[in-house]
Write an enzyme that holds these catalytic residues in place. Structure first.
Site, PDB file in Angstrom:
ATOM      1  N   ARG A   1       0.850  -1.191   0.000  1.00 36.15           N
ATOM      2  CA  ARG A   1       0.000   0.000   0.000  1.00 36.15           C
ATOM      3  C   ARG A   1       0.886   1.240   0.000  1.00 36.15           C
ATOM      4  NH1 ARG A   1      -3.125   2.740   4.336  1.00 36.15           N
ATOM      5  NH2 ARG A   1      -5.055   3.537   3.438  1.00 36.15           N
TER       6      ARG A   1
ATOM      7  N   SER B   1     -12.820  -3.888  -0.941  1.00 36.46           N
ATOM      8  CA  SER B   1     -13.246  -3.466   0.399  1.00 36.46           C
ATOM      9  C   SER B   1     -14.739  -3.169   0.389  1.00 36.46           C
ATOM     10  CB  SER B   1     -12.495  -2.200   0.822  1.00 36.46           C
ATOM     11  OG  SER B   1     -11.115  -2.448   0.921  1.00 36.46           O
TER      12      SER B   1
ATOM     13  N   LYS C   1      -7.271   4.479   8.910  1.00 37.92           N
ATOM     14  CA  LYS C   1      -8.011   5.102   7.805  1.00 37.92           C
ATOM     15  C   LYS C   1      -9.044   6.065   8.386  1.00 37.92           C
ATOM     16  CE  LYS C   1      -8.843   3.003   3.952  1.00 37.92           C
ATOM     17  NZ  LYS C   1      -9.378   2.109   2.900  1.00 37.92           N
TER      18      LYS C   1
END
Length: 211
Positions: free
Chosen positions: A40, A109, A138
């Site tokens: 990521r 997701s 997040k």
């Protein structure tokens, strides 16, 4: 991909690198027993991202662990990653599948049963559902109740992993939801002993799955 591959899914984060390289930290989590790695990178330029991805891909191949790229389909295709993981806002899952082709892994997701069913219809191979606990990783992640998590697992035929705020201490609370594994960031990469933390978290996750 087997559902066992999703038992302990490590999502990288440069936040805790300090004096180490991401490569070194990923190697530690693989030694500790991580079963899947997602790279990521939100702020890296294309060439640097591609070079890093190729290095970490070699590492994952040595440990025979699936390796996917977060969001960036172009990078995933350019370096022949095992697949890509996308969020709801990153790209429609159907478009990603058509770009990837039929043989690459596609993770999506989701937060609701409706999103989960649609993602499966559009070609997702597995779902990441969360946040199942409060998380600082997040900013926009909303909490998903464990009832919703179970409903998603019941509604789809593809594997489901939980993500968001999961630790060695709270993973047992996910028992009975129907998931095949967990995805974590800080519970691995935010720890001083990455290899040991991975090993302990894998053991706790295996117990949760069996319970």
């Amino acid at each position: 991909m087997k559902s066992d591959d999703l038992l302990l899914y490590a999502v990288t984060d440069r936040h805790w690198l300090g004096d180490e390289t991401l490569y070194a930290q990923v190697e530690k989590t693989l030694k500790g027993g991580a079963t899947f790695v997602q790279l990521r990178e939100k702020e890296m330029d294309y060439d640097s991202f591609l070079a890093e991805a190729k290095e970490i891909q070699k590492l994952c191949k040595a440990y025979q662990v699936p390796f996917v790229i977060n969001d960036n389909v172009d990078i995933a295709l350019a370096m022949d990653a095992d697949g890509v993981h996308v969020g709801q806002s990153d790209m429609e899952a159907g478009d990603v599948r058509s770009k990837l082709g039929p043989d690459k892994l596609l993770g999506v997701s989701t937060e609701t049963v409706e999103e989960a069913i649609l993602a499966e219809k559009r070609g997702a191979d597995y779902l990441g559902v969360g946040a199942v606990f409060p998380t600082g990783s997040k900013d926009d992640a909303l909490a998903v109740s464990h009832e919703t998590l179970k409903a998603i697992c019941d509604a789809v035929s593809i594997p489901v992993i939980a993500i968001g705020g999961i630790t060695q201490e709270n993973v047992s609370q996910l028992s009975g939801c129907g998931i095949c594994g967990i995805a974590v960031i800080s519970a691995i990469f935010g720890q001083k002993d990455i290899e040991g933390s991975t090993r302990r978290l894998r053991s706790a996750t295996e117990k949760m799955i069996r319970a």
